[in-house]
Motif scaffolding. Structure first.
Motif, PDB file in Angstrom:
ATOM      1  N   ILE A   1     -32.004  71.603  30.770  1.00 20.42           N
ATOM      2  CA  ILE A   1     -32.529  71.798  29.423  1.00 20.42           C
ATOM      3  C   ILE A   1     -32.887  70.446  28.843  1.00 20.42           C
ATOM      4  N   VAL A   2     -34.048  70.334  28.232  1.00 30.22           N
ATOM      5  CA  VAL A   2     -34.484  69.058  27.676  1.00 30.22           C
ATOM      6  C   VAL A   2     -35.167  69.303  26.341  1.00 30.22           C
ATOM      7  N   VAL A   3     -35.141  68.314  25.444  1.00 33.83           N
ATOM      8  CA  VAL A   3     -35.653  68.506  24.092  1.00 33.83           C
ATOM      9  C   VAL A   3     -37.151  68.244  24.009  1.00 33.83           C
TER      10      VAL A   3
ATOM     11  N   ASN B   1     -28.614  65.276  26.718  1.00 34.73           N
ATOM     12  CA  ASN B   1     -28.878  64.933  25.321  1.00 34.73           C
ATOM     13  C   ASN B   1     -28.796  66.179  24.466  1.00 34.73           C
ATOM     14  N   ILE B   2     -28.047  66.105  23.393  1.00 31.98           N
ATOM     15  CA  ILE B   2     -27.963  67.194  22.417  1.00 31.98           C
ATOM     16  C   ILE B   2     -28.580  66.700  21.120  1.00 31.98           C
ATOM     17  N   VAL B   3     -29.564  67.439  20.612  1.00 32.41           N
ATOM     18  CA  VAL B   3     -30.289  67.038  19.406  1.00 32.41           C
ATOM     19  C   VAL B   3     -30.154  68.097  18.337  1.00 32.41           C
TER      20      VAL B   3
ATOM     21  N   ALA C   1     -30.932  70.870  23.816  1.00 34.65           N
ATOM     22  CA  ALA C   1     -30.079  70.041  24.658  1.00 34.65           C
ATOM     23  C   ALA C   1     -30.889  69.562  25.845  1.00 34.65           C
ATOM     24  N   ILE C   2     -30.516  68.383  26.354  1.00 37.16           N
ATOM     25  CA  ILE C   2     -31.280  67.761  27.445  1.00 37.16           C
ATOM     26  C   ILE C   2     -30.384  67.534  28.659  1.00 37.16           C
ATOM     27  N   VAL C   3     -30.935  67.790  29.816  1.00 35.01           N
ATOM     28  CA  VAL C   3     -30.441  67.211  31.068  1.00 35.01           C
ATOM     29  C   VAL C   3     -31.673  66.917  31.896  1.00 35.01           C
TER      30      VAL C   3
ATOM     31  N   SER D   1     -37.688  68.072  34.852  1.00 41.26           N
ATOM     32  CA  SER D   1     -36.846  68.584  33.775  1.00 41.26           C
ATOM     33  C   SER D   1     -37.336  69.956  33.347  1.00 41.26           C
ATOM     34  N   ALA D   2     -36.424  70.723  32.789  1.00 37.26           N
ATOM     35  CA  ALA D   2     -36.786  71.998  32.177  1.00 37.26           C
ATOM     36  C   ALA D   2     -36.196  72.006  30.786  1.00 37.26           C
ATOM     37  N   SER D   3     -36.801  72.710  29.865  1.00 36.02           N
ATOM     38  CA  SER D   3     -36.386  72.570  28.472  1.00 36.02           C
ATOM     39  C   SER D   3     -36.302  73.895  27.736  1.00 36.02           C
ATOM     40  N   GLN D   4     -35.488  73.861  26.702  1.00 33.37           N
ATOM     41  CA  GLN D   4     -35.434  74.979  25.760  1.00 33.37           C
ATOM     42  C   GLN D   4     -35.295  74.412  24.361  1.00 33.37           C
ATOM     43  N   LEU D   5     -36.117  74.888  23.462  1.00 27.33           N
ATOM     44  CA  LEU D   5     -36.106  74.457  22.069  1.00 27.33           C
ATOM     45  C   LEU D   5     -35.887  75.656  21.173  1.00 27.33           C
ATOM     46  N   ILE D   6     -34.943  75.527  20.258  1.00 28.34           N
ATOM     47  CA  ILE D   6     -34.761  76.531  19.208  1.00 28.34           C
ATOM     48  C   ILE D   6     -35.249  75.904  17.914  1.00 28.34           C
ATOM     49  N   SER D   7     -36.335  76.428  17.379  1.00 29.53           N
ATOM     50  CA  SER D   7     -36.974  75.842  16.211  1.00 29.53           C
ATOM     51  C   SER D   7     -36.865  76.790  15.023  1.00 29.53           C
TER      52      SER D   7
END
Length: 289
Positions: free
Chosen positions: A15-17, A104-106, A115-117, A133-139
């Protein structure tokens, strides 16, 4: 996480930001649409070009982890738009490549978060070789986006996923060894890389391939400074390094690094990701082997 080999590696889902504007740009930027994932193997021609760029082993103080607080600033907002807790593990391969795994947690004031890895291989933390990287954003906020020369308000309250993969395809420099910069000197390098950006949301999706060509010029500070002024647990000295990144038809990006002389690697201080977004790092703790 599996061990990463910089020539070709497999990567577990992470998960990445990404900000809301990056979500939009993933679908709006040009690039070539593809229906597959790119292979992350470094071409033999590049292997030959980077063979001399590595530390002299063993380094006097082998850094294995860093913990920093990252402040995210954005051009469209007044003041910081978020902050992150950034943790990084580091390991050298036998061929001198630096393997980095980050988390990384933002959080933002409106409740948005991510969150980032990520996992990557580089030349001493300065030149990226391969990354995935793969990412998930909650906006959960309203923002504005530049559209056709103007801006429009956009309400975001959703989850988005994004995958990014990149690999270097060409490299050139006249510097004898980028991993051993000399105080008061300048160096330059040129590279080309392929970037895959895959985006999935409820209403938008894309999978595009981009070719990026960069000319990079860096200047090294005249004197060594105490590394413990960056973080009390850092050993030895560092050299301040300022770099400018030039891409065709884009504004020049500038970043600041600290080259840790005892560990023979670059760590970012200020990174200008693009013309809109800048990340500033404040180091908190570090560990050595």
């Amino acid at each position: 996480m599996p061990t990463l080999n910089s020539r070709s590696f497999n990567f577990n889902k992470v998960i990445v930001v990404f900000s809301a504007l990056v979500v939009l740009s993933a679908c709006a930027t040009p690039g070539v649409s593809i229906d597959h994932d790119i292979e992350l193997a470094i071409p033999n021609s590049v292997e030959l070009s980077i063979a001399n760029h590595h530390p002299f082993f063993p380094v006097s103080a082998e850094l294995v982890s860093l913990h920093s607080a990252v402040t995210i600033n954005h051009k469209w907002n007044v003041g910081p738009v978020g902050s992150g807790d950034h943790r990084q593990s580091l390991a050298w391969e036998a061929n001198g490549r630096l393997i980095s795994k980050t988390s990384n947690i933002v959080r933002t004031p409106d409740g948005s978060g991510s969150a980032i890895v990520s996992t990557s291989a580089s030349l001493c933390g300065l030149v990226p070789l391969v990354m995935e990287s793969a990412s998930q954003l909650i906006s959960k906020n309203t923002t504005i986006a530049p559209i056709a020369g103007g801006v429009i308000p956009l309400d975001f309250s959703n989850k988005y996923q994004m995958v990014a993969r990149s690999k270097i395809t060409s490299f050139n420099t006249s510097a004898p060894n980028l991993c051993r910069p000399a105080a008061g000197k300048s160096f330059a390098y040129q590279l080309t890389r392929l970037e895959q950006r895959k985006f999935e949301g409820k209403t938008l999706s894309s999978n595009k391939l981009h070719m990026v060509k960069e000319d990079v010029e860096c200047h090294v500070g005249n004197k060594e400074l105490l590394a413990n002024t960056l973080d009390s647990s850092l050993i030895g000295n560092y050299l301040a390094v300022d770099c400018a990144y030039t891409e065709s038809s884009k504004p020049v990006r500038k970043s600041k690094f600290a080259y840790l002389t005892s560990s023979a690697l670059f760590v970012p201080l200020v990174v200008e990701l693009n013309e809109y977004e800048t990340h500033e790092s404040l180091y908190k703790t570090s560990k050595y082997k």
